[in-house]
Design an enzyme around this catalytic site. Structure first.
Site, PDB file in Angstrom:
ATOM      1  N   GLU A  35      -0.569  -8.332 -15.832  1.00 23.99           N
ATOM      2  CA  GLU A  35      -0.401  -7.289 -14.818  1.00 23.99           C
ATOM      3  C   GLU A  35      -1.715  -6.685 -14.338  1.00 23.99           C
ATOM      4  O   GLU A  35      -1.766  -6.125 -13.238  1.00 23.99           O
ATOM      5  CB  GLU A  35       0.504  -6.172 -15.351  1.00 23.99           C
ATOM      6  CG  GLU A  35       1.937  -6.617 -15.546  1.00 23.99           C
ATOM      7  CD  GLU A  35       2.900  -5.471 -15.765  1.00 23.99           C
ATOM      8  OE1 GLU A  35       4.096  -5.688 -15.579  1.00 23.99           O
ATOM      9  OE2 GLU A  35       2.452  -4.364 -16.122  1.00 23.99           O
TER      10      GLU A  35
ATOM     11  N   GLU B 192      -0.783  -2.853  -7.408  1.00 24.73           N
ATOM     12  CA  GLU B 192      -2.078  -2.215  -7.609  1.00 24.73           C
ATOM     13  C   GLU B 192      -2.259  -2.022  -9.103  1.00 24.73           C
ATOM     14  O   GLU B 192      -1.307  -1.730  -9.817  1.00 24.73           O
ATOM     15  CB  GLU B 192      -2.064  -0.847  -6.903  1.00 24.73           C
ATOM     16  CG  GLU B 192      -3.350  -0.047  -6.984  1.00 24.73           C
ATOM     17  CD  GLU B 192      -3.170   1.371  -6.424  1.00 24.73           C
ATOM     18  OE1 GLU B 192      -2.312   1.571  -5.551  1.00 24.73           O
ATOM     19  OE2 GLU B 192      -3.873   2.282  -6.896  1.00 24.73           O
TER      20      GLU B 192
ATOM     21  N   GLY C 225       3.200  -3.144 -18.788  1.00 29.08           N
ATOM     22  CA  GLY C 225       4.126  -3.515 -19.852  1.00 29.08           C
ATOM     23  C   GLY C 225       5.217  -4.419 -19.325  1.00 29.08           C
ATOM     24  O   GLY C 225       5.221  -4.784 -18.147  1.00 29.08           O
TER      25      GLY C 225
ATOM     26  N   PRO D 255      18.828   5.580 -24.722  1.00 27.52           N
ATOM     27  CA  PRO D 255      19.539   4.618 -23.854  1.00 27.52           C
ATOM     28  C   PRO D 255      19.458   4.966 -22.365  1.00 27.52           C
ATOM     29  O   PRO D 255      19.715   4.097 -21.531  1.00 27.52           O
ATOM     30  CB  PRO D 255      20.976   4.653 -24.369  1.00 27.52           C
ATOM     31  CG  PRO D 255      21.086   5.853 -25.242  1.00 27.52           C
ATOM     32  CD  PRO D 255      19.714   6.191 -25.735  1.00 27.52           C
TER      33      PRO D 255
ATOM     34  N   GLU E  56       1.376  -9.027 -21.353  1.00 31.30           N
ATOM     35  CA  GLU E  56       1.751  -8.239 -20.174  1.00 31.30           C
ATOM     36  C   GLU E  56       0.533  -7.526 -19.582  1.00 31.30           C
ATOM     37  O   GLU E  56       0.384  -7.441 -18.360  1.00 31.30           O
ATOM     38  CB  GLU E  56       2.846  -7.224 -20.531  1.00 31.30           C
ATOM     39  CG  GLU E  56       4.209  -7.844 -20.784  1.00 31.30           C
ATOM     40  CD  GLU E  56       4.897  -8.301 -19.494  1.00 31.30           C
ATOM     41  OE1 GLU E  56       4.424  -7.962 -18.396  1.00 31.30           O
ATOM     42  OE2 GLU E  56       5.904  -9.021 -19.590  1.00 31.30           O
TER      43      GLU E  56
END
Lengths: 135, 135
Positions: free
Chosen positions: B59, B106, B39, B76, B55
């Protein structure tokens, strides 16, 4: 470094027991004068659920009793001011008397909501919330 | 005028047909060296679904074939860097060969994911995705 990010907002879908939808009349552009769902920008340090309850209270005086996630609306063209991603909630409200807050010139449960061209993509959000209620 | 806003991110939950979970090993702080869901941050002008697919591809080299909303994670305190709201998707992936991209040391489908203390609130996101799959 990229310095421009999408902003994050919330919108609230609130029906009363008669099936009327809580709408505000927008006081400011964009979509000035049109009906819209109560909602607004998420502040730093609050959850999206807290933001939804706060905006609902500020704009309509309605207290949120429970929130269910409807969806995430992230089309970069959905707000003419710029890229605003909205998290929409179906909100259960207790007995209440809707009245307009500072960002709205009117706040009321509207029986004829199906015939209104709402601001932004709010017609789509309402349709998704209605589908969620039927599940 | 408030100038500080929560940032918006996406996370991807991807299982293969053997029930293994796609995880990356974080190369950088926070949670350096820990497993995490693929992500990252949503860029201005892309939808959250586009950000999730981008993403995931960057990734892990995995292509997203379909996305279902899992939830919105907006506490938050969930990211020690600051207030980051994550939109999590359950992602269906086609036949693929996971390999690490630039932000991961990895990337692999991990059979023993239930025993891993994942970065951020990713264990909770995975649990919510598993519950969604059972619906």
């Amino acid at each position: 470094m990229d310095t421009k990010h999408p902003l994050l907002a919330v919108d609230c879908v609130v029906f009363d027991q008669a099936g009327r939808l809580l709408l505000i009349r927008r006081k400011n552009p964009p979509f000035q004068g049109r009906y819209a769902l109560p909602g607004g920008f998420v502040e730093y340090g609050e959850t999206t659920e807290q933001a939804a309850a706060r905006e609902l209270r500020e704009e309509t005086n309605v207290q949120a009793a429970g929130l269910s996630l409807v969806g995430v609306y992230s089309d970069p063209g959905r707000d003419p001011r710029g890229h605003v991603v909205s998290i929409a909630y179906l909100v259960a409200a207790g007995p209440c008397d809707a009245r307009a807050g500072s960002d709205a010139s009117e706040a009321a449960f509207i029986a004829g909501w199906r015939d209104e061209a709402l601001a932004f993509d709010h017609n789509r959000i309402v349709a998704d919330a209605v589908a969620l209620m039927k599940q």
